[in-house]
Design a protein around this motif. Structure first.
Motif, short mmCIF file in Angstrom:
data_model
loop_
_atom_site.label_atom_id
_atom_site.label_comp_id
_atom_site.label_asym_id
_atom_site.label_seq_id
_atom_site.Cartn_x
_atom_site.Cartn_y
_atom_site.Cartn_z
N PRO A 89 -7.36 -0.42 5.04
CA PRO A 89 -6.45 -1.57 5.06
C PRO A 89 -5.47 -1.43 6.22
CG PRO A 89 -5.82 -0.06 3.31
CD PRO A 89 -7.10 0.46 3.91
N ASP A 90 -5.07 -2.54 6.78
CA ASP A 90 -4.10 -2.57 7.88
C ASP A 90 -2.72 -2.29 7.29
OD1 ASP A 90 -2.16 -3.34 9.75
OD2 ASP A 90 -3.48 -4.85 10.63
N SER A 91 -2.15 -1.13 7.62
CA SER A 91 -0.87 -0.72 7.01
C SER A 91 0.26 -1.69 7.37
CB SER A 91 -0.51 0.71 7.40
OG SER A 91 -0.39 0.83 8.79
N ASP A 92 0.21 -2.29 8.56
CA ASP A 92 1.24 -3.27 8.93
C ASP A 92 1.17 -4.50 8.03
OD1 ASP A 92 2.20 -1.65 10.95
OD2 ASP A 92 1.00 -2.63 12.53
N GLN A 93 -0.05 -4.96 7.73
CA GLN A 93 -0.22 -6.11 6.83
C GLN A 93 0.28 -5.78 5.43
OE1 GLN A 93 -4.48 -7.15 7.41
NE2 GLN A 93 -3.73 -9.25 7.38
N VAL A 94 -0.02 -4.58 4.97
CA VAL A 94 0.41 -4.15 3.63
C VAL A 94 1.94 -4.16 3.58
CG1 VAL A 94 0.46 -2.25 1.96
CG2 VAL A 94 -1.65 -2.77 3.20
N THR A 95 2.57 -3.55 4.56
CA THR A 95 4.03 -3.50 4.60
C THR A 95 4.63 -4.90 4.67
OG1 THR A 95 3.94 -1.35 5.69
CG2 THR A 95 6.01 -2.58 5.89
N GLN A 96 4.05 -5.73 5.50
CA GLN A 96 4.55 -7.10 5.65
C GLN A 96 4.46 -7.88 4.33
OE1 GLN A 96 2.22 -9.51 8.33
NE2 GLN A 96 3.83 -11.05 8.54
N LYS A 97 3.33 -7.77 3.64
CA LYS A 97 3.15 -8.48 2.37
C LYS A 97 4.10 -7.93 1.30
CE LYS A 97 -1.56 -10.00 3.10
NZ LYS A 97 -2.23 -11.06 2.37
N LEU A 98 4.28 -6.61 1.26
CA LEU A 98 5.20 -6.02 0.28
C LEU A 98 6.64 -6.46 0.55
CD1 LEU A 98 3.93 -2.36 -0.19
CD2 LEU A 98 4.02 -4.16 -1.91
N ASN A 99 7.03 -6.45 1.82
CA ASN A 99 8.38 -6.88 2.17
C ASN A 99 8.60 -8.35 1.81
OD1 ASN A 99 9.07 -4.35 3.10
ND2 ASN A 99 8.66 -4.83 5.24
N SER A 100 7.57 -9.16 2.04
CA SER A 100 7.65 -10.58 1.72
C SER A 100 7.83 -10.79 0.22
CB SER A 100 6.39 -11.28 2.22
OG SER A 100 6.40 -12.63 1.85
N LEU A 101 7.06 -10.07 -0.59
CA LEU A 101 7.20 -10.16 -2.05
C LEU A 101 8.57 -9.69 -2.50
CD1 LEU A 101 3.73 -8.91 -3.26
CD2 LEU A 101 4.73 -11.13 -3.75
N LYS A 129 1.29 -2.67 -4.09
CA LYS A 129 0.74 -2.03 -2.89
C LYS A 129 -0.75 -1.74 -3.07
CE LYS A 129 1.26 1.69 0.35
NZ LYS A 129 1.36 3.11 0.49
N THR A 130 -1.10 -1.19 -4.23
CA THR A 130 -2.50 -0.91 -4.53
C THR A 130 -3.32 -2.19 -4.50
OG1 THR A 130 -1.90 0.98 -5.90
CG2 THR A 130 -4.07 0.01 -6.29
N ARG A 131 -2.77 -3.24 -5.10
CA ARG A 131 -3.50 -4.51 -5.16
C ARG A 131 -3.67 -5.12 -3.76
NH1 ARG A 131 -2.42 -9.76 -8.98
NH2 ARG A 131 -4.30 -10.82 -8.32
N ILE A 132 -2.63 -5.09 -2.96
CA ILE A 132 -2.71 -5.64 -1.60
C ILE A 132 -3.71 -4.86 -0.77
CG2 ILE A 132 -1.42 -5.92 0.56
CD1 ILE A 132 1.06 -6.56 -1.28
N GLU A 133 -3.67 -3.53 -0.84
CA GLU A 133 -4.64 -2.72 -0.10
C GLU A 133 -6.06 -3.04 -0.53
OE1 GLU A 133 -1.95 1.25 0.84
OE2 GLU A 133 -3.14 1.20 -0.99
N ARG A 134 -6.26 -3.17 -1.84
CA ARG A 134 -7.58 -3.49 -2.37
C ARG A 134 -8.04 -4.85 -1.87
NH1 ARG A 134 -7.05 -2.80 -7.97
NH2 ARG A 134 -7.39 -0.60 -7.55
N GLU A 135 -7.17 -5.85 -1.93
CA GLU A 135 -7.51 -7.20 -1.46
C GLU A 135 -7.91 -7.19 0.01
OE1 GLU A 135 -4.16 -9.72 -2.32
OE2 GLU A 135 -4.58 -9.72 -4.47
N LEU A 136 -7.15 -6.46 0.82
CA LEU A 136 -7.46 -6.38 2.26
C LEU A 136 -8.81 -5.70 2.50
CD1 LEU A 136 -3.94 -5.50 3.70
CD2 LEU A 136 -5.14 -7.69 3.90
N LEU A 137 -9.08 -4.63 1.76
CA LEU A 137 -10.36 -3.94 1.90
C LEU A 137 -11.53 -4.82 1.47
CD1 LEU A 137 -9.56 -0.31 0.70
CD2 LEU A 137 -10.34 -1.01 2.97
#
Length: 150
Positions: A89-101, A129-137
Motif C-alpha cells: 500500500p502507498d503509505s502516503d495515501q494511507v496517511t492522507q486518508k487517516l488524517n482526513s478521517l 489503518k488496517t482497513r485502508i491498507e487492505r482496500e489499497l492492496l
C-alpha cells in the motif's frame, strides 16, 4: 412472523462486544489474525448504512452478519494474494486518508460525534489503518488482474 429488531439495539450489543482483549479474534486466515474489533466496527458501520430505517427481522440480521463476515474474509484473502504478488500500500495515501478521517470526526457538527470520536479514536485509528491498507492492496490487485495481457 418474526418481530423486528432495532438496528440501534444491535449496535449497542456490538459496542459491548467491542471490549475485546488482544486474544479475541474474529478469524485467523492463513495465520493472519483478524480482530473481533475489526469485524464489529465493520458490522456496525454496514448495519447503519444498510438498515438506516432501524428495524430488521432476526433472520435478516443473521444473514447480514454472515454477509459482513464473508466480505471481510474475502478481502483478507485478496490482501494476502496482493502481498504474495509483491504489492504494497502507498503509505502516503494511507496517511492522507487517516488524517482526513481524523479531521472529519474531530470537526464533526454533532457534539456527540466529536465526543464519541475523542473517546474511541485510539482504538478506531489502528482498525481504520488496517482497513485502508487492505482496500489499497485489493484495488492494486484488481488493477493488476485487469491489465494482464493475453
Amino acid at each position: 412472523m418474526l418481530t423486528g429488531h432495532s438496528v440501534f439495539a444491535e449496535e449497542k450489543n456490538a459496542e459491548s462486544e467491542g471490549d475485546t482483549s488482544e486474544a479475541d479474534y474474529f478469524a485467523i486466515i492463513n495465520n493472519q489474525k483478524v480482530s473481533a474489533a475489526e469485524y464489529i466496527y465493520r458490522f456496525r458501520k454496514s448495519l447503519r448504512e444498510k438498515f438506516y430505517h432501524g428495524k430488521i427481522s432476526k433472520e435478516e440480521l443473521d444473514n447480514f452478519k454472515k454477509e459482513v463476515a464473508d466480505e471481510l474474509v474475502r478481502e483478507v484473502l485478496l490482501e494476502q494474494e496482493a502481498i504474495k504478488q509483491g504489492l504494497r500500500p502507498d503509505s502516503d495515501q494511507v496517511t492522507q486518508k487517516l488524517n482526513s478521517l481524523d479531521e472529519k470526526f474531530t470537526n464533526a457538527e454533532s457534539e456527540e460525534e466529536r465526543d464519541s470520536w475523542k473517546k474511541d479514536r485510539e482504538q478506531v485509528l489502528p482498525i481504520m489503518k488496517t482497513r485502508i491498507e487492505r482496500e489499497l492492496l485489493v484495488t492494486k490487485l484488481k488493477e493488476q488482474v485487469k491489465n494482464v495481457t493475453t
